[in-house]
Write a protein that holds these residues in place. Structure first.
Motif, short mmCIF file in Angstrom:
data_model
loop_
_atom_site.label_atom_id
_atom_site.label_comp_id
_atom_site.label_asym_id
_atom_site.label_seq_id
_atom_site.Cartn_x
_atom_site.Cartn_y
_atom_site.Cartn_z
N GLN A 29 0.83 -1.20 0.00
CA GLN A 29 0.00 0.00 0.00
C GLN A 29 0.87 1.26 0.00
OE1 GLN A 29 -2.61 0.35 3.41
NE2 GLN A 29 -3.41 2.33 2.77
N LEU A 30 1.88 1.28 0.86
CA LEU A 30 2.78 2.43 0.92
C LEU A 30 3.63 2.52 -0.34
CD1 LEU A 30 3.94 4.84 2.39
CD2 LEU A 30 5.40 3.28 3.72
N LYS A 31 4.08 1.37 -0.82
CA LYS A 31 4.89 1.35 -2.04
C LYS A 31 4.13 1.95 -3.21
CE LYS A 31 6.55 -1.73 -5.64
NZ LYS A 31 6.71 -3.12 -6.11
N GLU A 32 2.88 1.52 -3.42
CA GLU A 32 2.07 2.01 -4.54
C GLU A 32 1.77 3.49 -4.40
OE1 GLU A 32 1.26 0.46 -7.34
OE2 GLU A 32 2.40 -1.28 -6.67
N LEU A 33 1.57 3.96 -3.18
CA LEU A 33 1.34 5.38 -2.95
C LEU A 33 2.55 6.20 -3.38
CD1 LEU A 33 -0.20 7.82 -1.76
CD2 LEU A 33 0.79 7.21 0.47
N MET A 34 3.72 5.75 -2.97
CA MET A 34 4.95 6.47 -3.29
C MET A 34 5.21 6.45 -4.80
SD MET A 34 5.93 7.63 -0.36
CE MET A 34 7.67 8.07 -0.42
N LEU A 35 4.97 5.31 -5.44
CA LEU A 35 5.15 5.23 -6.89
C LEU A 35 4.19 6.16 -7.62
CD1 LEU A 35 5.67 1.43 -7.70
CD2 LEU A 35 7.26 3.30 -8.20
N ALA A 36 2.94 6.17 -7.19
CA ALA A 36 1.93 7.00 -7.84
C ALA A 36 2.27 8.47 -7.74
CB ALA A 36 0.56 6.72 -7.22
N LYS A 37 2.94 8.86 -6.66
CA LYS A 37 3.30 10.25 -6.46
C LYS A 37 4.71 10.57 -6.96
CE LYS A 37 0.21 11.70 -2.76
NZ LYS A 37 -0.11 12.98 -3.41
#
Length: 211
Positions: A137-145
């Protein structure tokens, strides 16, 4: 709700714009020029220089954006204070923030904000109290941003300690092993590959070499 595009043509991929960080000097020799949204795990045994390596990398990354350092393991402690002083972190007062044991959900909320930090350090994996799904969840958030994330981990032997840290090691772009106050890079390096001396005096004593 707008759906994200998961299917790309070859030309889409070839022409996709990334944001390589223009590292220079010793950091370029070690890490090359990673994309801004890079991921890494920095790990090593006790008293080998993990915190020192993390602080030096955090300070260097303030040249490219704002940095949050979530001190889960030590909090605002004398050890962290001394590392801040040694590395003159006051010089990047406006671009570096030390977070005092910010828990996962609060961290997600913080990094979701429009003006959140460009790079996040999580120290350490063993103190996050999260599972693999939360990691993603945190990984995908950081990638998306388009933001970078660096996980710090204790080690068992020469591998990250615990199942989650092991999963992270196989997932991230950069694997940064710290031993005897030297950082040894591995992984999906865009150039680089040279070891980096973190603390010359202590490294010289450990490796019986002169720096």
């Amino acid at each position: 709700m707008k759906k994200s595009n998961r299917a790309y043509s070859v030309s889409n991929v070839v022409t996709k714009k990334f944001k390589p960080l223009s590292f220079e000097g010793a950091w370029k020799d070690t890490l090359g020029t990673p994309d801004k949204a890079f991921s890494a795990i920095l790990f090593g045994g006790t008293s080998n220089g993990k915190t020192e390596a993390a602080m030096k990398l955090a300070k260097y990354l303030t040249n490219f954006g704002k940095v949050d350092y979530d001190s889960l393991e030590q909090g605002v402690s004398a050890t962290i204070r001394d590392a801040l002083i040694r590395n003159n972190m006051e010089s990047c007062e406006n671009t570096f923030r030390l977070l005092d044991r910010v828990p996962f959900e609060e961290l997600i909320n913080r990094m979701s904000k429009p003006k959140s930090a460009d790079f996040l350090f999580v120290d350490s994996v063993q103190y996050t109290r999260i599972n693999k799904a939360q990691y993603y969840q945190l990984k995908e958030l950081m990638l998306a941003k388009g933001k970078g994330i660096i996980w710090i981990s204790q080690a068992k032997g020469k591998l990250p300690k615990g199942s989650l840290a092991d999963d992270i090691m196989f997932d991230v772009d950069l694997k940064l092993w710290v031993e005897g106050f030297k950082l040894f890079p591995d992984g999906r390096l865009n150039g680089g590959g040279e070891p980096l001396v973190i603390w010359p005096e202590r490294a010289a004593k450990y490796w019986n070499e002169i720096y």
